[in-house]
Motif scaffolding. Structure first.
Motif, PDB file in Angstrom:
ATOM      1  N   GLN A 118       0.813  -1.229   0.000  1.00 61.65           N
ATOM      2  CA  GLN A 118       0.000   0.000   0.000  1.00 61.65           C
ATOM      3  C   GLN A 118       0.843   1.275   0.000  1.00 61.65           C
ATOM      4  O   GLN A 118       0.379   2.327  -0.429  1.00 61.65           O
ATOM      5  N   THR A 119       2.050   1.181   0.528  1.00 61.71           N
ATOM      6  CA  THR A 119       2.888   2.378   0.614  1.00 61.71           C
ATOM      7  C   THR A 119       3.886   2.486  -0.545  1.00 61.71           C
ATOM      8  O   THR A 119       4.614   3.466  -0.646  1.00 61.71           O
ATOM      9  N   VAL A 121       4.210   3.546  -3.541  1.00 64.18           N
ATOM     10  CA  VAL A 121       3.573   4.372  -4.575  1.00 64.18           C
ATOM     11  C   VAL A 121       4.357   4.348  -5.881  1.00 64.18           C
ATOM     12  O   VAL A 121       3.766   4.418  -6.957  1.00 64.18           O
ATOM     13  N   ASP A 122       5.684   4.255  -5.773  1.00 64.66           N
ATOM     14  CA  ASP A 122       6.482   4.291  -6.999  1.00 64.66           C
ATOM     15  C   ASP A 122       6.218   3.056  -7.873  1.00 64.66           C
ATOM     16  O   ASP A 122       6.134   3.161  -9.102  1.00 64.66           O
ATOM     17  N   CYS A 125       2.719   3.562  -9.452  1.00 65.61           N
ATOM     18  CA  CYS A 125       2.738   4.552 -10.540  1.00 65.61           C
ATOM     19  C   CYS A 125       3.454   4.008 -11.769  1.00 65.61           C
ATOM     20  O   CYS A 125       3.029   4.231 -12.907  1.00 65.61           O
ATOM     21  N   LEU A 154      -4.741   6.521  -9.667  1.00 62.66           N
ATOM     22  CA  LEU A 154      -3.967   6.974  -8.511  1.00 62.66           C
ATOM     23  C   LEU A 154      -4.899   7.382  -7.373  1.00 62.66           C
ATOM     24  O   LEU A 154      -4.591   7.162  -6.197  1.00 62.66           O
ATOM     25  N   GLU A 155      -6.030   7.982  -7.710  1.00 66.20           N
ATOM     26  CA  GLU A 155      -7.002   8.350  -6.680  1.00 66.20           C
ATOM     27  C   GLU A 155      -7.515   7.094  -5.961  1.00 66.20           C
ATOM     28  O   GLU A 155      -7.685   7.084  -4.743  1.00 66.20           O
ATOM     29  N   PHE A 157      -5.906   4.229  -5.677  1.00 61.81           N
ATOM     30  CA  PHE A 157      -4.814   3.687  -4.854  1.00 61.81           C
ATOM     31  C   PHE A 157      -4.677   4.482  -3.559  1.00 61.81           C
ATOM     32  O   PHE A 157      -4.499   3.908  -2.479  1.00 61.81           O
ATOM     33  N   SER A 158      -4.775   5.811  -3.646  1.00 56.92           N
ATOM     34  CA  SER A 158      -4.625   6.632  -2.438  1.00 56.92           C
ATOM     35  C   SER A 158      -5.766   6.379  -1.467  1.00 56.92           C
ATOM     36  O   SER A 158      -5.602   6.485  -0.253  1.00 56.92           O
ATOM     37  N   GLU A 161      -5.215   3.462   1.360  1.00 55.70           N
ATOM     38  CA  GLU A 161      -4.537   3.779   2.619  1.00 55.70           C
ATOM     39  C   GLU A 161      -5.524   4.322   3.661  1.00 55.70           C
ATOM     40  O   GLU A 161      -5.371   4.112   4.861  1.00 55.70           O
ATOM     41  N   LEU A 162      -6.559   5.012   3.170  1.00 63.77           N
ATOM     42  CA  LEU A 162      -7.476   5.702   4.082  1.00 63.77           C
ATOM     43  C   LEU A 162      -8.529   4.793   4.680  1.00 63.77           C
ATOM     44  O   LEU A 162      -8.990   5.033   5.793  1.00 63.77           O
ATOM     45  N   GLY A 231      -9.257  11.645   0.500  1.00 65.48           N
ATOM     46  CA  GLY A 231      -9.368  11.801  -0.945  1.00 65.48           C
ATOM     47  C   GLY A 231     -10.808  12.030  -1.366  1.00 65.48           C
ATOM     48  O   GLY A 231     -11.729  11.483  -0.775  1.00 65.48           O
TER      49      GLY A 231
ATOM     50  N   SER B  50      -5.966  14.019  -4.817  1.00 68.10           N
ATOM     51  CA  SER B  50      -6.771  14.858  -3.926  1.00 68.10           C
ATOM     52  C   SER B  50      -6.467  14.529  -2.455  1.00 68.10           C
ATOM     53  O   SER B  50      -6.492  15.416  -1.605  1.00 68.10           O
ATOM     54  N   ALA B  51      -6.199  13.259  -2.152  1.00 71.08           N
ATOM     55  CA  ALA B  51      -5.889  12.883  -0.772  1.00 71.08           C
ATOM     56  C   ALA B  51      -4.644  13.616  -0.285  1.00 71.08           C
ATOM     57  O   ALA B  51      -4.585  14.105   0.856  1.00 71.08           O
TER      58      ALA B  51
END
Lengths: 287, 112
Positions: A118-119, A121-122, A125, A154-155, A157-158, A161-162, A231, B50-51
């Motif tokens: 989850q962390t 990101v690279d 992407c 990407l939204e 994926f972000s 985490e939440l 997000g 956006s997050a």
């Protein structure tokens, strides 16, 4: 050895409610057992949307981690259209040889299955940019549309985490369907789902009690983060679906939710798996 | 005026996660809380979400009433999508109820 025969109407598993039910049939059969190996038999299936490899491998991962159940697949049964599961790396992941895998993309339609922290990101992407959007099969899509698609992934994926509250990785896979002019993308997490956090957050206010309402709430741009909003990208994806004829499906808790154009439908899943699955279906012809 | 390069704070060109936004907030808030102007630079980034914007810029606006006078941006000029995300995070922080009502209205209208 125990054996489960995967089945579905018309011998095909698509990215829809029936497809979810077909895959859950295997998961719910397997999780009744402990410390064993189960053979997953594809003989009753002629076709599967390859992006669903992410769902199926997330199930296999969870069965091993939670119940110590290994899954065995006889690769020789994956003939004709099912050999996509070999070409996209699914079988290598099942055999735990994913690190020696490189996709065999002789049709320019294959997007590999990946398991990503989850962390990390690279890696995510890079996967979207290089494995997904830069493939020759997506040449008909203009840069502006690709940028939007990239942004939506990407939204999503972000968002993981939440809402997940788990350290388990995410499972991602896609597939091009050049004749239909579609790209399907699936991301699976093994977290808490939408309802738990949203129900707690909205208690005493709008009091959301069902998974369907929780998905509606999240897709309307709401967030459970206090003091620093989370997000709001899911609303953007919903708008994009509405205006561009694309589809978002969210499978979480006991709900299979589909948003296509201006209509939303939700169907109840009787024996759901933990976590959340998000499918995006982009239709890129004639745009 | 101090320039805070996001890429130097989060050590990646991909400003994707909410937690990355909180790191930027922590660094930027040291200046804003002392009434010092700063520039947040997006130079060198490849992606933002956006997050991330809500957790960094939005949270600064939520936490410090004078943020609009002290905070400036660099590297958004040629990227309308990023510019929109940053503006949305500011609007959401300043008028959360209004934005929620707008979103709900859009949602109801489009899906009715």
């Amino acid at each position: 050895m125990l054996e489960y025969i995967l089945s579905s109407p018309n011998q095909a598993i698509y990215t829809d409610f029936q497809g979810s039910r077909a895959l859950l049939g295997f998961y719910n059969y397997a999780k009744r057992y402990r410390n064993c190996t189960i053979k997953l038999n594809f003989d009753a299936i002629n076709f599967i949307d390859a992006n669903l490899s992410a769902v199926l491998f997330a199930m296999i991962y969870d069965l091993k981690k939670t119940y110590n159940i290994f899954t065995f697949i006889d690769f020789s049964t994956l003939s004709k259209d099912l050999n996509i599961l070999i070409r996209n790396g699914f079988t290598n992941h099942v055999a735990r040889k994913e690190f020696t895998f490189s996709p065999l993309d002789n049709r320019d339609t294959t997007i590999p299955l990946r398991v990503i922290s989850q962390t990390d990101v690279d890696s995510f992407c890079s996967y979207i940019e290089h494995d997904f959007l830069h493939q020759r099969g997506l040449n008909p899509i203009n840069k502006q549309t690709k940028d939007k698609i990239n942004n939506h992934y990407l939204e999503i994926f972000s968002n993981v985490e939440l809402h997940t509250n788990t350290k388990d990785p995410v499972f991602v896979c896609g597939q091009y369907f050049p004749i239909q002019g579609e790209v399907k993308f699936t991301l699976v997490d093994l977290g808490e789902g939408f309802l738990k956090k949203i129900a707690a957050f909205t208690e005493g206010n709008v009091n959301i009690k069902t998974a369907s309402k929780a998905i509606d709430w999240a897709l309307s741009g709401n967030s459970t983060k206090k003091g620093a909003f989370g997000g709001t990208g899911l609303l953007g994806i919903k708008k994009y679906c509405i205006f561009s004829g694309n589809t978002i499906q969210v499978v979480t808790d006991n709900c299979h939710y589909t948003h296509f154009y201006r209509s939303a439908t939700s169907q109840q899943i009787l024996n759901p798996m933990k976590g959340t699955t998000i499918h995006l279906i982009f239709r890129y012809l004639n745009k | 005026m101090a320039v805070l390069k996001i890429i130097d704070i989060i050590n990646t060109p991909n400003a994707i996660l909410h937690s990355f936004g909180l790191k930027v907030f922590e660094v930027a808030s040291e200046s804003i809380s002392r009434n010092q102007s700063i520039v947040i630079s997006f130079q060198g980034l490849k992606n933002i979400t956006s997050a991330f914007c809500n957790a960094s810029i939005g949270k600064l606006y939520l936490s410090f009433p004078n943020t609009s006078e002290l905070l400036f941006f660099d590297g958004l000029e040629d990227n309308p999508i990023w510019h929109e995300k940053v503006q949305s995070s500011i609007e959401l922080a300043l008028n959360p109820e209004k934005i929620e009502q707008q979103n709900q209205a859009i949602s109801d209208l489009l899906c009715s």
